[in-house]
Scaffold this active site. Structure first.
Site, PDB file in Angstrom:
ATOM      1  N   LYS A 121       1.096  -1.442  -0.084  1.00 48.33           N
ATOM      2  CA  LYS A 121       0.022   0.011   0.000  1.00 48.33           C
ATOM      3  C   LYS A 121       1.075   1.022   0.013  1.00 48.33           C
ATOM      4  O   LYS A 121       0.676   2.278  -0.777  1.00 48.33           O
ATOM      5  CB  LYS A 121      -0.805  -0.052   1.263  1.00 48.33           C
ATOM      6  CG  LYS A 121      -1.743  -1.186   1.216  1.00 48.33           C
ATOM      7  CD  LYS A 121      -3.138  -0.907   2.052  1.00 48.33           C
ATOM      8  CE  LYS A 121      -3.658   0.453   1.727  1.00 48.33           C
ATOM      9  NZ  LYS A 121      -5.304   0.478   1.925  1.00 48.33           N
ATOM     10  N   GLU A 203      -2.760   9.517   7.599  1.00 48.58           N
ATOM     11  CA  GLU A 203      -3.401  10.116   6.385  1.00 48.58           C
ATOM     12  C   GLU A 203      -4.317  11.008   6.827  1.00 48.58           C
ATOM     13  O   GLU A 203      -4.931  10.908   7.703  1.00 48.58           O
ATOM     14  CB  GLU A 203      -4.095   9.305   5.196  1.00 48.58           C
ATOM     15  CG  GLU A 203      -3.215   8.549   4.367  1.00 48.58           C
ATOM     16  CD  GLU A 203      -4.113   7.640   3.518  1.00 48.58           C
ATOM     17  OE1 GLU A 203      -5.397   7.424   3.622  1.00 48.58           O
ATOM     18  OE2 GLU A 203      -3.423   6.931   2.686  1.00 48.58           O
ATOM     19  N   HIS A 238     -16.552  -3.207   4.365  1.00 47.91           N
ATOM     20  CA  HIS A 238     -15.719  -3.217   3.483  1.00 47.91           C
ATOM     21  C   HIS A 238     -15.694  -4.174   2.376  1.00 47.91           C
ATOM     22  O   HIS A 238     -15.036  -4.687   1.599  1.00 47.91           O
ATOM     23  CB  HIS A 238     -14.194  -3.242   4.002  1.00 47.91           C
ATOM     24  CG  HIS A 238     -13.825  -2.180   4.987  1.00 47.91           C
ATOM     25  ND1 HIS A 238     -13.778  -0.732   4.549  1.00 47.91           N
ATOM     26  CD2 HIS A 238     -13.700  -2.332   6.228  1.00 47.91           C
ATOM     27  CE1 HIS A 238     -13.578  -0.072   5.794  1.00 47.91           C
ATOM     28  NE2 HIS A 238     -13.400  -0.872   6.728  1.00 47.91           N
ATOM     29  N   ARG A 295      -6.265  -6.876 -11.001  1.00 50.82           N
ATOM     30  CA  ARG A 295      -6.993  -7.910 -11.482  1.00 50.82           C
ATOM     31  C   ARG A 295      -8.331  -7.238 -12.245  1.00 50.82           C
ATOM     32  O   ARG A 295      -8.561  -6.286 -12.275  1.00 50.82           O
ATOM     33  CB  ARG A 295      -7.307  -8.699 -10.388  1.00 50.82           C
ATOM     34  CG  ARG A 295      -8.152  -7.919  -9.479  1.00 50.82           C
ATOM     35  CD  ARG A 295      -8.830  -8.783  -8.427  1.00 50.82           C
ATOM     36  NE  ARG A 295      -9.815  -7.846  -7.585  1.00 50.82           N
ATOM     37  CZ  ARG A 295      -9.525  -7.242  -6.592  1.00 50.82           C
ATOM     38  NH1 ARG A 295      -8.129  -7.211  -6.255  1.00 50.82           N
ATOM     39  NH2 ARG A 295     -10.514  -6.583  -6.085  1.00 50.82           N
TER      40      ARG A 295
HETATM   41  C1  MV4 Z   1      -9.891   6.255   4.374  1.00 47.62           C
HETATM   42  C2  MV4 Z   1     -10.912   6.864   4.505  1.00 47.62           C
HETATM   43  C3  MV4 Z   1     -11.151   8.281   4.857  1.00 47.62           C
HETATM   44  N1  MV4 Z   1      -9.871   8.934   5.180  1.00 47.62           N
HETATM   45  N2  MV4 Z   1      -8.620   6.814   4.183  1.00 47.62           N
HETATM   46  C4  MV4 Z   1     -11.342   1.749   3.923  1.00 47.62           C
HETATM   47  C5  MV4 Z   1     -10.689   0.641   3.470  1.00 47.62           C
HETATM   48  C6  MV4 Z   1      -9.519   0.988   2.605  1.00 47.62           C
HETATM   49  N3  MV4 Z   1      -9.284   0.350   1.489  1.00 47.62           N
HETATM   50  C7  MV4 Z   1      -9.510   2.564   2.755  1.00 47.62           C
HETATM   51  N4  MV4 Z   1     -10.593   2.808   3.477  1.00 47.62           N
HETATM   52  C8  MV4 Z   1     -10.916   4.205   3.720  1.00 47.62           C
HETATM   53  N5  MV4 Z   1      -9.712   4.933   3.873  1.00 47.62           N
HETATM   54  C9  MV4 Z   1      -8.816   8.206   4.459  1.00 47.62           C
HETATM   55  N6  MV4 Z   1      -7.659   8.998   4.501  1.00 47.62           N
HETATM   56  C10 MV4 Z   1     -12.255   6.121   4.640  1.00 47.62           C
HETATM   57  C11 MV4 Z   1     -12.339   4.584   4.219  1.00 47.62           C
HETATM   58  C12 MV4 Z   1     -13.370   3.935   4.276  1.00 47.62           C
HETATM   59  C13 MV4 Z   1     -13.880   3.484   3.155  1.00 47.62           C
HETATM   60  C14 MV4 Z   1     -13.343   3.535   1.811  1.00 47.62           C
HETATM   61  C15 MV4 Z   1     -13.748   3.034   0.711  1.00 47.62           C
HETATM   62  C16 MV4 Z   1     -14.902   2.270   0.626  1.00 47.62           C
HETATM   63  C17 MV4 Z   1     -15.366   2.171   1.753  1.00 47.62           C
HETATM   64  C18 MV4 Z   1     -15.037   2.665   3.292  1.00 47.62           C
HETATM   65  C19 MV4 Z   1     -15.667   2.430   4.145  1.00 47.62           C
HETATM   66  C20 MV4 Z   1     -15.198   2.964   5.508  1.00 47.62           C
HETATM   67  C21 MV4 Z   1     -14.084   3.827   5.374  1.00 47.62           C
END
Ligand code: MV4
Length: 506
Positions: A121, A203, A238, A295
């Protein structure tokens, strides 16, 4: 005469709906397909659909679908010249992709170096940022003091994330400085437990973001295009539940910008084949790179519905060294598409998987409806794998009509013997927040109560197949606004012509 196929034979290193999906395109391209299957998948649809099928071991994925050695042995024995990995399992294993190359078998996917580079990541974040793609402001920290300084620089709220992580594990929101210490300790111990690596980075937290991803496609000649976006904000813990394109709040200008940077990012890592750039989109219209998926994705059908491109076909062509058949300017998006993931699970029991035998299955069809499935009446949804029954997708000229079509399709869907999330989906498509298009990644969490409620969709499963089959008929009559209490009553409410025929048969 048909032209000579690009490959004589391709092995599909997967199971379920995605194996079936890939084999359908192989058949259309005149390429023979080779299936592999675990002990519990002997009678699976992907096995029946393939031209040849080989057993690769016990049900546990670690002893079958994840075994690179067994799969490569089948490729050699069968004479398959290429392997399509689908999604999950070995699809993002750079070691497997590399091994294929070393053994002279074409991996139908990106170069193994790109899989490796995008697999970390923080590594991916650094590479992609250098390529000019916006990333969430942030940085690393080796101890609590560092983290404090870094958080102050970024500005609260901040998000702590596990460097080795993914899927939201070890992620922690910190609203203000006095919460940082305990969040820092927890994030580190969670990361250590989940990933065997306690490194955590910070972040800027994006509040109420949407998850918007860009599909890219590249060839081995350096050409890369994007195929617009998919909004995957409707998630539960997620796990994506519904995906749609276009993103209901994005302008064409925003998508052109996101697409352009995704193409830039793909070129920077020497990418070819199908790939996806995940972004967070905030309420001001700013977007930030999250990660790249190297993918074919579960939700690829909605992109196919609005662009007319068969992504699996393009992956196969590209793997064989062909050039992309189109340039960016040739790609136009038409209408709107939505996908529902229909799972064997019980939303009223905290979405517990509901594996078991399907007694009757009748998936929707008709204009603008596509169902990607690997199940059939009499098959068993195994507890060993993802309990996906099918992916129900619709296409319509615009979003309101796509929603109407999805409601219609969901109402036609009949499955008995297992519990499903079909009622949950029906409620979702009636929910004003979803219908408005103004939702975010918190939608399901905020609206649990509205979306649960009691099942009215799935008829109770009868013990006998005959009962189940009768329920299929009952469901269709309910659609027509008829009750189904008894056969006698039913007959009385059918059209005179049907009643007449039935009377004659008695
Ligand atoms: C975040 C965020 C808010 N701010 N990063 C959740 C899984 C991971 N792949 C990234 N995620 C998030 N990162 C920052 N800086 C909120 C999420 C997040 C989220 C992102 C995509 C789809 C669903 C989500 C559900 C909760 C939180």
């Amino acid at each position: 005469m048909l032209p000579k196929p690009l490959f004589d034979k391709v092995l599909v290193a997967n199971r379920g709906e995605i194996a079936v999906r890939v084999m359908r395109t192989l058949r259309e391209m005149g390429i023979r397909s080779v299936a592999v299957y675990s002990d519990v998948d002997r009678a699976a649809l992907h096995v029946r659909m393939a031209d040849e099928a080989y057993p690769i071991g016990p049900a546990a994925a670690s002893e079958s679908y994840l075994r690179a050695d067994k799969i490569l042995a089948v490729a050699k024995k069968s004479g398959a010249k290429a392997i399509h990995p689908g999604y999950g399992f070995l699809s993002e294993n750079s070691g497997f992709a590399k091994q294929c190359e070393e053994e002279g078998i074409v991996f139908i996917g990106p170069p193994w170096q790109a899989i490796r580079d995008m697999g970390s990541k923080t590594g991916a974040r650094a590479i992609i940022e250098k390529a000019g793609v916006p990333v969430v402001p942030g940085g690393t920290a080796n101890n609590l003091d560092d983290a404090r300084t870094e958080a102050k620089r970024i500005g609260y709220p901040v998000m702590l994330k596990a460097s080795a992580g993914g899927g939201g594990k070890g992620m922690r929101l910190v609203e203000k400085e006095d919460e940082l210490e305990s969040a820092w300790e927890r994030a580190r111990s969670e990361a250590a437990k989940a990933f065997g690596n306690d490194h955590v980075y910070l972040e800027k937290a994006i509040i109420k973001p949407r998850h918007v991803e860009i599909q890219v496609l590249g060839d081995k000649h350096g050409n890369v295009v994007h195929l617009f976006e998919r909004d995957c904000s409707v998630q539960r813990r997620h796990q994506k539940v519904v995906e749609e394109t276009p993103c209901p709040v994005a302008t064409p200008e925003l998508i052109a910008k996101m697409g352009a940077v995704a193409v830039q990012g793909a070129k920077a890592v020497g990418y070819y084949s199908a790939g996806t750039f995940e972004f967070l989109l905030d309420r001001s219209g700013s977007f930030y790179f999250l990660e790249m998926n190297t993918r074919l994705q579960v939700e690829h059908p909605i992109t196919e519905l609005v662009t007319g491109v068969d992504l699996v076909r393009e992956m196969i062509r590209v793997a064989a060294g062909e050039k992309l058949e189109f340039e960016q300017k040739d790609l136009v998006r038409r209408g709107a598409a939505i996908e529902c993931r229909v799972y064997a699970e019980d939303p009223t029991a905290d979405f517990m998987p509901s594996p078991g035998k399907i007694l009757a299955l009748r998936t929707p069809s008709g204009p603008g409806v596509r169902d990607d499935g690997g199940a059939y009446t009499g098959c068993t949804i195994s507890s060993f794998y993802d309990p996906l029954v099918s992916k129900l997708s619709v296409w319509a000229p615009d979003r309101p009509r796509a929603i109407a079509k999805m409601r219609r399709a969901l109402a036609e869907y009949v499955v008995t013997g297992i519990r499903t999330n079909l009622t949950f989906h029906e409620k979702l498509f009636d929910h004003p927040e979803f219908v408005s298009g103004d939702y975010d990644t918190g939608f399901i969490g905020r609206n649990r109560e509205d979306l649960l409620g009691h099942a009215h969709h799935a008829p109770e499963a009868g013990p006998e197949l005959a009962v189940a089959t009768a329920l299929v008929a009952a469901r269709l009559e309910r659609l027509a606004g008829q009750d189904t209490a008894t056969t006698e009553e039913q007959g009385a409410r059918l059209s005179p012509w049907v009643s007449f025929q039935r009377a004659k048969m008695r």
